[in-house]
Write an enzyme that holds these catalytic residues in place. Sequence first.
Site: not given
Length: 492
Positions: A97-99, A111, A206, A380
């Site tokens: 997941l690279n959003g 990120k 999401g 994070k």
Amino acid sequence: MAEFQEKLRLQHETSMHKELEKLLTTAKGAEQEISKKDFEGFKNLFHRFLQVKGPSVKWDKIHKPPEDLIHPYDKIKAQVLPDSVAASLNKLVVVKLNGGLGTSMGCKGPKSVISVRNENTFLDLTVHQIEHLNKTFNVDVPLVLMNSFNTDEDTKKILQKYTHHRVHIHTFNQSRYPRINKESLLPVAKDLGVHGDHGDAWYPPGHGDIYASFYNSGLLDQLIAAGKEYIFVSNIDNLGATVDLFILNHLMTQPKDKRCEFIMEVTDKTRADVKGGTLIQYDDKLRLLEIAQVPKAHVDEFKSVTKFKIFNTNNLWISLAAIKRLHEQNAMDMEIIVNPKTLDGGLNVIQLETAVGAAIKAFDNALGVNVPRSRFLPVKTSSDLLLVMSNLYSLDAGSLTMSKKREFPSTPHVKLGSSFTKVHDFLMRFESIPDMLELDHLTVSGDVTFGKNVSLKGTVIIIANHGDRIDIPAGAVLENKIVSGNLRILDH
């Protein structure tokens, strides 16, 4: 009253549809086709949002999952890997997941391109891991990145550097939905532009959107046609989420009549994880319970480490054929997460989102696997970054493992203050990353810098008062120390 509410709901829905049609007229060609598909998904979500009455779960119907549905990792690892593990790997696809953008850590762009270890980015480490698998077992495990409209362009440019690596890399874009004005329940967007002043009118909805956008991209069918059966999905910033051969083997060797379509990796909850989603038994199905679904009166109970002992790592193993079947039957039914935001101009908006793990209840023979904490190593914040850059971990073929020199398997608790939030500032404050092998707890607050070869042991608290500065000198050993006030080392 019910009649009035139904009338109001229809009014909101009709107004929303008209606004979406207006937005579509501002697009041309391919953009219009993509937006049409996105808007269909959004309309469905908005329709369900207007229908929602009260909490999505009844507290008295929640039960602890049966033991036979949460498999302990130790038992899975005790199985001897068969010679056919290479054949199983050839049926696997890794999806990251690279959003997300790196803005919360003060970085521009995706990120996944922040350097986290020896100049390697999240993306570098992922590619190295999969390339190592492909070479070791002589297999073809492809990497798929789910980008968002925020990360797609930059990611595609970066991917050119992996052309000669032994990994086939594919990308697809998650949907783009309009943010909704909280008062009028109408879209904020005036056209389909996402740059400049228009950027904050749209959002990626999401990671639960993976099912629809994967299907709509055509990539799902392409991978099924190539003989792929399962995807291993995880967040790109979770450095513990590597392909685990034991879990893969466990998945592939379930009885034919009980073929497992979904495995969620869970791990034991600590006080740092009290907000994480947990697995429950509800209406005879495994289900993900998120804090947003918990009635206010039961939030403390949800956060308790005694009642809900595990939480979702968002490392998921999912059947491709099942995704196709459930999407075509419109049977995913993921709970809606209503995420309130305030835009720069002060406008209050809401965005409707879903979580990928929430679909677990739609899949057949779903299981949880209780994995070691090492499978959950998200970065994070700069506090997380300090841990993964330190000698607590060693790097091998793109994978980080806890150093054998550390006596306890638990990770130290690190809390860096606001002076360290941005990666650039964080790097400026360390001449070299301290030795943390014997550290239990570190709190740093205020204007603090670290010289070379500093050692931190036990519990260390460093607090520079407002207007003061503390420079920890090169070679210092701080063990069970509280340092406060103003400690400045002058150059001679």
